[in-house]
Design an enzyme around this catalytic site. Structure first.
Site, PDB file in Angstrom:
ATOM      1  CD  GLU A 299      -3.920   6.682   3.659  1.00  0.00           C
ATOM      2  OE1 GLU A 299      -3.551   6.437   2.497  1.00  0.00           O
ATOM      3  OE2 GLU A 299      -5.075   6.443   4.070  1.00  0.00           O
ATOM      4  CE  LYS A 300      -6.861  15.087   9.696  1.00  0.00           C
ATOM      5  NZ  LYS A 300      -6.723  15.463  11.117  1.00  0.00           N
TER       6      LYS A 300
ATOM      7  CE  LYS B 234      -3.525  -2.721   0.216  1.00  0.00           C
ATOM      8  NZ  LYS B 234      -4.213  -3.105  -1.020  1.00  0.00           N
TER       9      LYS B 234
ATOM     10  CE  LYS C 168      -6.384   3.242   5.376  1.00  0.00           C
ATOM     11  NZ  LYS C 168      -6.806   3.633   4.013  1.00  0.00           N
TER      12      LYS C 168
ATOM     13  NE  ARG D 101     -19.936  -6.878  -0.354  1.00  0.00           N
ATOM     14  CZ  ARG D 101     -18.607  -6.875  -0.354  1.00  0.00           C
ATOM     15  NH1 ARG D 101     -17.959  -7.677   0.484  1.00  0.00           N
ATOM     16  NH2 ARG D 101     -17.931  -6.076  -1.152  1.00  0.00           N
TER      17      ARG D 101
ATOM     18  N   GLY E  61     -10.036  -5.078   5.818  1.00  0.00           N
ATOM     19  CA  GLY E  61     -10.219  -4.392   7.086  1.00  0.00           C
ATOM     20  C   GLY E  61      -9.269  -4.813   8.190  1.00  0.00           C
TER      21      GLY E  61
ATOM     22  CG  ASN F 121      -9.282  -3.726  -4.129  1.00  0.00           C
ATOM     23  OD1 ASN F 121      -8.427  -4.036  -3.311  1.00  0.00           O
ATOM     24  ND2 ASN F 121     -10.389  -3.095  -3.795  1.00  0.00           N
TER      25      ASN F 121
ATOM     26  CE  LYS G  95     -15.505  -2.065  -0.793  1.00  0.00           C
ATOM     27  NZ  LYS G  95     -14.908  -2.388  -2.112  1.00  0.00           N
TER      28      LYS G  95
ATOM     29  NE  ARG H  19      -9.684  -8.426  -4.144  1.00  0.00           N
ATOM     30  CZ  ARG H  19     -10.784  -7.788  -3.773  1.00  0.00           C
ATOM     31  NH1 ARG H  19     -11.862  -7.841  -4.538  1.00  0.00           N
ATOM     32  NH2 ARG H  19     -10.833  -7.092  -2.650  1.00  0.00           N
TER      33      ARG H  19
END
Length: 447
Positions: free
Chosen positions: A199-200, A116, A157, A337, A164, A289, A236, A291
């Protein structure tokens, strides 16, 4: 075109890929664990082979076993679906070394975008806006000072993260060092890589992703956006296209940046560029992503393009038949989902036998699933058992159609989150489209 493909996955996505192959005249080979012996993808494929016990590490993550089956059965390609080995650069490289086509981008691109902080650096160099932050936390003290400079809250992260995991939000300076250690340890356990970046932490933002298609002839086309802001713990729950609050000029610029991002890494195959959109209509690159996405059906509905088929064609060297000016967006699509989980017991995953199943129907109603009546949901895998997708000429009708479909959906024997999805759709914040990624955190406190 390939004559035979191995699907290195399970569940609804394996079924989706098998159906696409059937329509293309391609033979399919399924692999499965001992726990999945009676799964739908096993029965739908032309050939099926058990590759190990129930645990993922012994079966669906067993690279050697999967490639052995592909070679033994004469497969020219392997489709990894999503999750599992779909973003594993080592697996993609092994496929290439064994002369089996990996249906996805080149392994070097997967490795680059899977890191990342490397992805952040690449996007900054390409002129794509990124969230203010540090590309890598090498010195905790220096990172702590930087966090104080950009202001709290910040987010730590995992560099090799996803799903997640390896993420910690830090509200106060005194919690910074602990958060870094926890995120790093979780990342090391989940991904075998403990590197983290900073990151902020942007609040009240939307999570908007752009679907791109890139062929081996150098054409890169953007198929528009999906609003993925309805999330619980970075997972999600509901996705839709288009994003109702995205202004047209911002949409065009975000699409331009998505294409720019793909070209910056010589990308081929399907891919998704994920952005954060703030209240000022400024957007920032979050990740790429490499994929097929879980939520790809909403893009298929609003564009009329079967992107799974095109992913396979592009891997075979076929040029994408559409130019950017050919893409036309129509109507609205929404996906819910459906997870086997007990919402009232902190979303505890449920397993067991499905005693009764009724799948909703009607025009433009689609249920992508691998479950069937009397199917036994095993306890070893992800809790998602299906995706309910609807399409309508406008968003108001799409919401009503989804509400009707959720009411018609019957899954007895296990708990699901279908009722929760219906309740979310009825919320004024969802109807207006003004919801952000933190909406469910507030909603569930009183649910």
């Amino acid at each position: 075109m390939f004559s035979k493909i191995l699907i290195a996955n399970r569940g609804e996505i394996a079924v989706r890929i098998i159906r696409a192959c059937n329509e293309m005249g391609i033979s399919t080979v399924a692999v499965y664990s001992e726990a999945d012996a009676n799964s739908l993808h096993v029965n739908l494929a032309d050939e099926s082979y058990c590759i190990g016990p129930a645990l993922l590490k012994d079966s669906y993550l067993n690279m050697t076993a999967i490639i052995d089956v592909a070679i033994a059965t004469g497969c020219q390609a392997i489709h990894p679906g999503y999750g599992l080995l779909s973003e594993n650069a080592r697996f993609a490289e092994l496929c290439e070394k064994c002369n089996v086509k990996f249906i996805g981008p080149h392994y070097s691109v997967i490795a680059k975008m899977g890191d990342k902080d490397e992805a952040r650096r690449t996007m900054k160099a390409a002129g794509v806006p990124v969230v203010p932050g540090l590309d890598e936390i090498a010195d905790v003290a220096e990172a702590k000072a930087f966090a104080a400079k950009i202001g709290y809250p910040v987010i730590v992260k995992a560099s090799a993260g996803g799903g997640g995991r390896g993420i910690r939000i830090v509200e106060r300076e005194e919690d910074f060092e602990t958060a870094v250690a926890l995120a790093s340890n979780e990342a090391l356990s989940a991904f075998g890589n403990g590197k983290v970046y900073l990151e902020k932490f942007l609040t009240d933002v939307k999570h908007v992703e752009m679907q791109i298609v890139a062929d081996e002839q150098g054409n890169v086309v953007c198929l528009g956006e999906r609003d993925c802001s309805m999330q619980r713990k970075n997972q999600k729950l509901i996705e839709e296209s288009p994003c109702v609050v995205l202004k047209e000029d911002v949409r065009r610029e975000m699409m331009r940046c998505a294409v720019l991002a793909a070209k910056a890494v010589n990308y081929t195959s399907l891919g998704t560029i994920e952005f954060l959109l703030d209240k000022n209509n400024d957007f920032y690159f979050m990740e790429m992503n490499t994929r097929l996405q879980v939520e790809h059906p909403v893009t298929e509905y609003v564009t009329g393009i079967d992107i799974v088929k095109w992913q396979i064609r592009i891997a075979a060297g076929v040029e994408f038949m559409y130019k950017q000016e050919d893409i036309r967006f129509r109507g609205c699509a929404i996906e819910c989902r459906i997870n086997a989980e007990d919402v009232r017991k902190n979303f505890r995953p449920c397993c067991g036998r499905i005693n009764l199943l009724h799948i909703p129907g009607g025009p433009w109603v689609r249920f992508d699933t691998a479950i069937y009546q009397d199917y036994m949901i095993p306890p070893y895998y992800d809790s998602m058992i299906g995706k309910l997708i609807v399409f309508a000429r406008d968003r108001t009708e799409a919401i009503r159609k989804m509400q009707a479909a959720l009411c018609e959906l019957v899954i007895e024997g296990v708990c699901t989150n279908a009722e929760l999805s219906g309740d979310i759709l009825a919320e004024p914040a969802f109807k207006s489209g003004e919801y952000c990624t933190n909406f469910l955190d507030k909603f569930l406190k009183n649910y």
